[in-house]
Design an enzyme around this catalytic site. Structure first.
Site, PDB file in Angstrom:
ATOM      1  N   LYS A  15       0.834  -1.216   0.000  1.00 59.05           N
ATOM      2  CA  LYS A  15       0.000   0.000   0.000  1.00 59.05           C
ATOM      3  C   LYS A  15       0.869   1.266   0.000  1.00 59.05           C
ATOM      4  O   LYS A  15       0.637   2.187  -0.770  1.00 59.05           O
ATOM      5  CB  LYS A  15      -0.918   0.031   1.238  1.00 59.05           C
ATOM      6  CG  LYS A  15      -1.877  -1.147   1.343  1.00 59.05           C
ATOM      7  CD  LYS A  15      -2.867  -0.971   2.490  1.00 59.05           C
ATOM      8  CE  LYS A  15      -2.239  -0.895   3.874  1.00 59.05           C
ATOM      9  NZ  LYS A  15      -1.563  -2.118   4.324  1.00 59.05           N
ATOM     10  N   ARG A  90      -9.542   0.534   8.180  1.00 59.70           N
ATOM     11  CA  ARG A  90      -9.028  -0.785   8.542  1.00 59.70           C
ATOM     12  C   ARG A  90     -10.086  -1.635   9.233  1.00 59.70           C
ATOM     13  O   ARG A  90      -9.868  -2.810   9.480  1.00 59.70           O
ATOM     14  CB  ARG A  90      -7.864  -0.621   9.497  1.00 59.70           C
ATOM     15  CG  ARG A  90      -6.490  -0.839   8.890  1.00 59.70           C
ATOM     16  CD  ARG A  90      -5.498  -0.637   9.999  1.00 59.70           C
ATOM     17  NE  ARG A  90      -4.191  -1.142   9.775  1.00 59.70           N
ATOM     18  CZ  ARG A  90      -3.188  -0.447   9.245  1.00 59.70           C
ATOM     19  NH1 ARG A  90      -3.381   0.752   8.790  1.00 59.70           N
ATOM     20  NH2 ARG A  90      -1.984  -0.986   9.185  1.00 59.70           N
ATOM     21  N   ARG A 129      12.133  -4.750   5.569  1.00 55.73           N
ATOM     22  CA  ARG A 129      11.739  -3.381   5.204  1.00 55.73           C
ATOM     23  C   ARG A 129      12.517  -2.338   6.004  1.00 55.73           C
ATOM     24  O   ARG A 129      12.744  -2.482   7.196  1.00 55.73           O
ATOM     25  CB  ARG A 129      10.244  -3.204   5.468  1.00 55.73           C
ATOM     26  CG  ARG A 129       9.747  -1.812   5.145  1.00 55.73           C
ATOM     27  CD  ARG A 129       8.270  -1.759   4.954  1.00 55.73           C
ATOM     28  NE  ARG A 129       7.515  -1.920   6.181  1.00 55.73           N
ATOM     29  CZ  ARG A 129       6.192  -1.860   6.248  1.00 55.73           C
ATOM     30  NH1 ARG A 129       5.494  -1.705   5.139  1.00 55.73           N
ATOM     31  NH2 ARG A 129       5.570  -2.008   7.396  1.00 55.73           N
ATOM     32  N   ARG A 162      11.162  -0.102  11.252  1.00 56.99           N
ATOM     33  CA  ARG A 162      10.020   0.261  12.090  1.00 56.99           C
ATOM     34  C   ARG A 162       9.966  -0.611  13.338  1.00 56.99           C
ATOM     35  O   ARG A 162      10.277  -1.791  13.283  1.00 56.99           O
ATOM     36  CB  ARG A 162       8.719   0.092  11.288  1.00 56.99           C
ATOM     37  CG  ARG A 162       8.395   1.294  10.454  1.00 56.99           C
ATOM     38  CD  ARG A 162       7.238   1.077   9.517  1.00 56.99           C
ATOM     39  NE  ARG A 162       6.063   0.455  10.112  1.00 56.99           N
ATOM     40  CZ  ARG A 162       4.885   0.350   9.501  1.00 56.99           C
ATOM     41  NH1 ARG A 162       4.737   0.825   8.284  1.00 56.99           N
ATOM     42  NH2 ARG A 162       3.873  -0.233  10.086  1.00 56.99           N
ATOM     43  N   ARG A 173       0.127  -8.284  14.151  1.00 51.22           N
ATOM     44  CA  ARG A 173      -0.526  -7.439  13.131  1.00 51.22           C
ATOM     45  C   ARG A 173      -1.282  -8.299  12.119  1.00 51.22           C
ATOM     46  O   ARG A 173      -2.377  -7.943  11.692  1.00 51.22           O
ATOM     47  CB  ARG A 173       0.526  -6.571  12.420  1.00 51.22           C
ATOM     48  CG  ARG A 173       1.059  -5.465  13.333  1.00 51.22           C
ATOM     49  CD  ARG A 173       2.386  -4.928  12.832  1.00 51.22           C
ATOM     50  NE  ARG A 173       2.293  -4.186  11.598  1.00 51.22           N
ATOM     51  CZ  ARG A 173       3.321  -3.979  10.774  1.00 51.22           C
ATOM     52  NH1 ARG A 173       4.506  -4.475  11.055  1.00 51.22           N
ATOM     53  NH2 ARG A 173       3.161  -3.289   9.675  1.00 51.22           N
TER      54      ARG A 173
HETATM   55  P1  AMP Z   1       0.726   1.079   8.943  1.00 54.77           P
HETATM   56  O1  AMP Z   1       1.868   2.014   8.740  1.00 54.77           O
HETATM   57  O2  AMP Z   1      -0.437   1.361   8.038  1.00 54.77           O
HETATM   58  O3  AMP Z   1       1.146  -0.368   8.925  1.00 54.77           O
HETATM   59  O4  AMP Z   1       0.170   1.358  10.440  1.00 54.77           O
HETATM   60  C1  AMP Z   1       1.004   1.203  11.558  1.00 54.77           C
HETATM   61  C2  AMP Z   1       0.178   1.138  12.818  1.00 54.77           C
HETATM   62  O5  AMP Z   1      -0.550   2.371  12.981  1.00 54.77           O
HETATM   63  C3  AMP Z   1      -0.891   0.062  12.870  1.00 54.77           C
HETATM   64  O6  AMP Z   1      -0.359  -1.205  13.255  1.00 54.77           O
HETATM   65  C4  AMP Z   1      -1.824   0.631  13.921  1.00 54.77           C
HETATM   66  O7  AMP Z   1      -1.289   0.542  15.222  1.00 54.77           O
HETATM   67  C5  AMP Z   1      -1.839   2.111  13.548  1.00 54.77           C
HETATM   68  N1  AMP Z   1      -2.865   2.414  12.535  1.00 54.77           N
HETATM   69  C6  AMP Z   1      -2.642   2.883  11.285  1.00 54.77           C
HETATM   70  N2  AMP Z   1      -3.805   3.045  10.620  1.00 54.77           N
HETATM   71  C7  AMP Z   1      -4.783   2.671  11.488  1.00 54.77           C
HETATM   72  C8  AMP Z   1      -6.196   2.594  11.384  1.00 54.77           C
HETATM   73  N3  AMP Z   1      -6.839   2.937  10.255  1.00 54.77           N
HETATM   74  N4  AMP Z   1      -6.891   2.152  12.467  1.00 54.77           N
HETATM   75  C9  AMP Z   1      -6.265   1.821  13.613  1.00 54.77           C
HETATM   76  N5  AMP Z   1      -4.933   1.848  13.772  1.00 54.77           N
HETATM   77  C10 AMP Z   1      -4.179   2.279  12.720  1.00 54.77           C
END
Ligand code: AMP
Length: 220
Positions: A15, A90, A129, A162, A173
């Protein structure tokens, strides 16, 4: 019609990478909720301090909080050319809230893309990553490494791993993702475009651009 492109998929399904490519080639800005949250954590803002442990352990931020953050960004930004949404929605509650929000902006047409992948494969992608903390460029130690010494090719900063790209947090996750994604896909079933996300980023990107163009033409 202004495109509102929603990218759905598992952690590591591409994404972020595809959203960067779309922004560069179509000049459409993107919002990554993960980046927004990591930035708040880096700044040690009140919301960042509150959400740090949730984000770094791979849990989802509660719907109400993330919906408020996201709605504020969409409402305050200038998205005349459209918007790419990476990481939101999400959950089904977020998808419903997003439709309610978009009702206030009648010029937007949503294009909902799902990157289909297999989780075993994604684990390697996530473990390898690396991310530039300053410009957001994404790397992989094996397939797309940064410069010698972990230096970002775009801005020269030192890349990082990260906090949530570790084996145990990745498992967490994935479990949450598998639980939450089904109702989201069901919610979007009548407008969902499914792409094979396991191909090279170039192949996925070609398909993505074609799919977006086709959808916009059909709906015009
Ligand atoms: P990502 O970078 O999209 O993988 O997001 C990293 C982390 O941010 C996730 O594991 C959640 O802890 C939080 N997060 C990001 N987007 C959301 C969302 N739409 N709803 C809830 N938590 C989110």
């Amino acid at each position: 019609m202004i495109p509102f492109i929603i990218l759905l998929g598992a952690p590591g399904s591409g994404k972020g990478t595809q959203s960067q490519l779309l922004t560069d080639s179509l000049n459409i800005p993107s919002i990554s909720t993960g980046d927004l949250l990591r930035n708040e954590i880096k700044l040690k803002s009140p919301i960042g301090l509150k959400l740090k442990s949730i984000v770094e352990s791979g849990q989802l931020v509660p719907d109400k909080i993330i919906i408020d953050i996201y709605s504020k960004v969409v409402s305050e930004g200038n998205f005349d050319r459209g918007l790419i949404s990476d990481g939101f929605p999400r959950t089904e509650a977020q998808a419903i809230a997003l439709d309610a929000l978009l009702n206030k902006f009648p010029g937007f047409l949503t294009v909902v893309i799902y990157f289909e992948t297999d989780l075993e494969h994604l684990k390697d992608r996530l473990l390898g990553r690396r991310l530039c903390p300053d410009c957001g460029e994404i790397y992989h130690v094996g397939t797309n490494p940064p410069l010698e010494g972990g230096v970002c090719k775009v801005c020269g900063s030192k890349v990082i791993q990260r906090q949530d790209d570790t084996e145990s947090v990745i498992t967490n996750r994935f479990n949450i993702y598998q639980h939450e994604i089904k109702p989201v896909l069901a919610y979007y079933s009548n407008r969902l475009k499914i792409l094979d996300g396991l191909r090279s980023k170039e192949a996925v990107f070609d398909d993505l651009k074609t799919t977006i163009k086709k959808t916009l033409n059909i709906m015009r």
